[in-house]
Design a protein around this motif. Sequence first.
Motif, PDB file in Angstrom:
ATOM      1  N   ASP A 137       0.868  -1.180   0.000  1.00 37.04           N
ATOM      2  CA  ASP A 137       0.000   0.000   0.000  1.00 37.04           C
ATOM      3  C   ASP A 137       0.906   1.231   0.000  1.00 37.04           C
ATOM      4  O   ASP A 137       1.601   1.500   0.982  1.00 37.04           O
ATOM      5  CB  ASP A 137      -0.903  -0.010   1.231  1.00 37.04           C
ATOM      6  CG  ASP A 137      -1.854   1.182   1.284  1.00 37.04           C
ATOM      7  OD1 ASP A 137      -1.915   1.951   0.305  1.00 37.04           O
ATOM      8  OD2 ASP A 137      -2.524   1.352   2.314  1.00 37.04           O
ATOM      9  N   GLU A 139       0.270   4.363   0.109  1.00 34.22           N
ATOM     10  CA  GLU A 139      -0.082   5.477   1.003  1.00 34.22           C
ATOM     11  C   GLU A 139       0.402   5.228   2.421  1.00 34.22           C
ATOM     12  O   GLU A 139       1.011   6.081   3.030  1.00 34.22           O
ATOM     13  CB  GLU A 139      -1.592   5.719   0.992  1.00 34.22           C
ATOM     14  CG  GLU A 139      -2.040   6.571  -0.151  1.00 34.22           C
ATOM     15  CD  GLU A 139      -3.491   7.022   0.002  1.00 34.22           C
ATOM     16  OE1 GLU A 139      -4.114   6.777   1.055  1.00 34.22           O
ATOM     17  OE2 GLU A 139      -3.986   7.620  -0.962  1.00 34.22           O
ATOM     18  N   SER A 140       0.109   4.042   2.960  1.00 38.45           N
ATOM     19  CA  SER A 140       0.448   3.760   4.356  1.00 38.45           C
ATOM     20  C   SER A 140       1.800   3.070   4.508  1.00 38.45           C
ATOM     21  O   SER A 140       2.359   3.052   5.596  1.00 38.45           O
ATOM     22  CB  SER A 140      -0.629   2.877   4.995  1.00 38.45           C
ATOM     23  OG  SER A 140      -0.589   1.573   4.430  1.00 38.45           O
ATOM     24  N   GLY A 175      -0.229  -0.464  -4.890  1.00 40.99           N
ATOM     25  CA  GLY A 175      -1.496   0.222  -5.058  1.00 40.99           C
ATOM     26  C   GLY A 175      -1.929   0.888  -3.763  1.00 40.99           C
ATOM     27  O   GLY A 175      -1.110   1.210  -2.914  1.00 40.99           O
ATOM     28  N   LYS A 176      -3.220   1.028  -3.641  1.00 37.11           N
ATOM     29  CA  LYS A 176      -3.791   1.696  -2.490  1.00 37.11           C
ATOM     30  C   LYS A 176      -4.932   0.849  -1.951  1.00 37.11           C
ATOM     31  O   LYS A 176      -5.763   0.364  -2.708  1.00 37.11           O
ATOM     32  CB  LYS A 176      -4.289   3.078  -2.936  1.00 37.11           C
ATOM     33  CG  LYS A 176      -4.760   3.955  -1.824  1.00 37.11           C
ATOM     34  CD  LYS A 176      -4.986   5.388  -2.274  1.00 37.11           C
ATOM     35  CE  LYS A 176      -6.142   5.469  -3.241  1.00 37.11           C
ATOM     36  NZ  LYS A 176      -6.560   6.851  -3.504  1.00 37.11           N
ATOM     37  N   LEU A 177      -4.953   0.669  -0.643  1.00 36.14           N
ATOM     38  CA  LEU A 177      -6.064  -0.034   0.004  1.00 36.14           C
ATOM     39  C   LEU A 177      -7.166   0.983   0.290  1.00 36.14           C
ATOM     40  O   LEU A 177      -6.900   2.036   0.855  1.00 36.14           O
ATOM     41  CB  LEU A 177      -5.610  -0.678   1.315  1.00 36.14           C
ATOM     42  CG  LEU A 177      -4.632  -1.854   1.184  1.00 36.14           C
ATOM     43  CD1 LEU A 177      -4.125  -2.255   2.559  1.00 36.14           C
ATOM     44  CD2 LEU A 177      -5.305  -3.022   0.502  1.00 36.14           C
ATOM     45  N   SER A 178      -8.372   0.641  -0.071  1.00 40.23           N
ATOM     46  CA  SER A 178      -9.482   1.581   0.112  1.00 40.23           C
ATOM     47  C   SER A 178      -9.889   1.707   1.574  1.00 40.23           C
ATOM     48  O   SER A 178     -10.426   2.731   1.979  1.00 40.23           O
ATOM     49  CB  SER A 178     -10.673   1.178  -0.729  1.00 40.23           C
ATOM     50  OG  SER A 178     -11.110  -0.121  -0.360  1.00 40.23           O
ATOM     51  N   ASN A 179      -9.636   0.695   2.384  1.00 36.28           N
ATOM     52  CA  ASN A 179     -10.089   0.736   3.780  1.00 36.28           C
ATOM     53  C   ASN A 179      -9.018   1.248   4.744  1.00 36.28           C
ATOM     54  O   ASN A 179      -9.156   1.134   5.933  1.00 36.28           O
ATOM     55  CB  ASN A 179     -10.570  -0.646   4.226  1.00 36.28           C
ATOM     56  CG  ASN A 179      -9.507  -1.707   4.111  1.00 36.28           C
ATOM     57  OD1 ASN A 179      -8.450  -1.483   3.516  1.00 36.28           O
ATOM     58  ND2 ASN A 179      -9.774  -2.871   4.655  1.00 36.28           N
ATOM     59  N   HIS A 180      -7.917   1.778   4.236  1.00 37.78           N
ATOM     60  CA  HIS A 180      -6.878   2.314   5.123  1.00 37.78           C
ATOM     61  C   HIS A 180      -6.735   3.780   4.915  1.00 37.78           C
ATOM     62  O   HIS A 180      -6.318   4.478   4.268  1.00 37.78           O
ATOM     63  CB  HIS A 180      -5.551   1.593   4.927  1.00 37.78           C
ATOM     64  CG  HIS A 180      -5.543   0.252   5.611  1.00 37.78           C
ATOM     65  ND1 HIS A 180      -5.938  -0.891   5.011  1.00 37.78           N
ATOM     66  CD2 HIS A 180      -5.199  -0.091   6.861  1.00 37.78           C
ATOM     67  CE1 HIS A 180      -5.833  -1.899   5.842  1.00 37.78           C
ATOM     68  NE2 HIS A 180      -5.388  -1.434   6.975  1.00 37.78           N
TER      69      HIS A 180
END
Length: 180
Positions: A137, A139-140, A175-180
């Motif tokens: 992820d 972003e995080s 990518g990016k996790l939608s729930n984080h």
Amino acid sequence: MRMIRASFLRRSTVVAAGIRVMMAVGIFSTKFPPARASIDTTMKSNLSETLHHPKLEGLRMTRQRSVVYEILMDHRDHPTAGEVFERAKRKMPSISLATVYNCLEALVQHGAVKQVNFERESSRYCPNLTEHGHFHDEESGLIIDVPLKQGVTLSDLLELPEGAQIENLEITLRGKLSNH
């Protein structure tokens, strides 16, 4: 601070399952501060479980290697060597960064953990030895193991050259996790 008062003390060496253990034998009393005693008890029980892992057979497990391996097995969050070092310092304040790197290298060379490299980032360490990929992820910074679906083979997904034998599999998804 650990204080030992001994009236009789003798050292002996025990060899079991290829691991040499030095033992102090005798009549003695120990005095531990309360917090330190609980850490030592936890470390000893986890150390026992760590030493019996099948992937570690044939590897000389020092206290430092045991602590590093235990950290990797307990958290499974793909830490860097620096992150392992910070966690190891809590359990073993005298451990050095060089020792952590040496322990990680020995565990990787022995096949007990995998070294995972992401583009232009520090190496990370993964105790999951099954064939799997990683989702990163962006972003995080979280890295998650992604297992292969049951019954699916690489030849189902890729046009491999005839006669190709895969010896190493590294799948990294970003990518990016939608729930984080």
